[in-house]
Design a protein around this motif. Structure first.
Motif, mmCIF file in Angstrom:
data_model
loop_
_atom_site.group_PDB
_atom_site.id
_atom_site.type_symbol
_atom_site.label_atom_id
_atom_site.label_comp_id
_atom_site.label_asym_id
_atom_site.label_seq_id
_atom_site.Cartn_x
_atom_site.Cartn_y
_atom_site.Cartn_z
ATOM 1 N N ILE A 74 -12.678 21.889 -0.262
ATOM 2 C CA ILE A 74 -11.918 21.179 0.677
ATOM 3 C C ILE A 74 -11.799 21.912 2.018
ATOM 4 O O ILE A 74 -11.636 23.048 2.222
ATOM 5 C CB ILE A 74 -10.470 21.092 -0.054
ATOM 6 C CG1 ILE A 74 -10.563 20.389 -1.215
ATOM 7 C CG2 ILE A 74 -9.566 19.934 1.274
ATOM 8 C CD1 ILE A 74 -11.016 18.955 -1.437
ATOM 9 N N ALA A 103 -5.109 17.883 2.924
ATOM 10 C CA ALA A 103 -6.357 19.089 2.347
ATOM 11 C C ALA A 103 -5.605 19.862 1.239
ATOM 12 O O ALA A 103 -6.241 20.140 0.200
ATOM 13 C CB ALA A 103 -6.841 19.694 3.528
ATOM 14 N N VAL A 114 -10.765 14.929 6.157
ATOM 15 C CA VAL A 114 -10.520 15.992 4.882
ATOM 16 C C VAL A 114 -11.708 15.562 4.294
ATOM 17 O O VAL A 114 -12.238 14.706 3.597
ATOM 18 C CB VAL A 114 -9.100 15.850 4.265
ATOM 19 C CG1 VAL A 114 -9.060 16.584 2.964
ATOM 20 C CG2 VAL A 114 -7.999 15.673 5.046
#
Length: 164
Positions: free
Chosen positions: A107, A54, A125
């Protein structure tokens, strides 16, 4: 936080009632699940691997990283803080998008158990949530696939309604 979301949802529901189709009530569009496409960059059962991915994706894609204060919690995968769980009871997890079912573009790490149709037990993610088969989905996914060829969109249902 959830009460604000509920209040905002009530306002949206009222607007739908005022400006929506004749013969369709606001409740027909509120307190229900709506289909969404989620752009997934990676899934793993290892939180640290998801966190590394991430952070790297946020930097590579020049997107905001928002972990939403979630921390790994063995019992339920991820949890908000004790303070944020307030009336839900700790530990608790509200999936990204639940409540407003809004499209977004950042994100985060989410827990797969919270999404219908997803395999259980994975940290995912997520790069964006979009309307199903939308132009925005196609553009975002095409741009992401240039740097993350394995990224894909997966359909699920996200709650649109009060969260209390």
């Amino acid at each position: 936080m959830r009460l604000k979301t509920c209040f905002i949802g009530q306002i949206i529901g009222t607007l739908i009632l005022l400006f929506g189709s004749v013969g369709v009530s606001a409740q027909d569009h509120y307190n229900t699940e709506v289909p969404k496409d989620i752009i997934i960059l990676r899934s793993t059962n290892d939180y640290q691997a998801a966190l590394t991915a991430a952070k790297q994706a946020a930097s590579t894609l020049h997107k905001k990283l928002d972990l939403r204060g979630l921390k790994p919690k063995a019992k339920i995968g991820l949890s908000m803080s004790k303070v944020d769980c307030d009336e839900l009871g700790y530990p608790c997890y509200i999936a990204r998008g639940d409540g407003a079912a809004a499209n977004d573009d950042y994100i985060s790490i989410e827990y797969s158990n919270a999404y219908k149709g997803f395999a259980k037990g994975y940290y995912i993610v997520v790069a964006a949530i979009t309307d199903v088969n939308s132009a925005a989905l196609k553009l975002k996914l095409a741009a992401i696939n240039k740097l993350y060829p394995d990224a894909y969109a997966k359909r699920t249902y996200i709650w649109f309604g009060c969260m209390h």
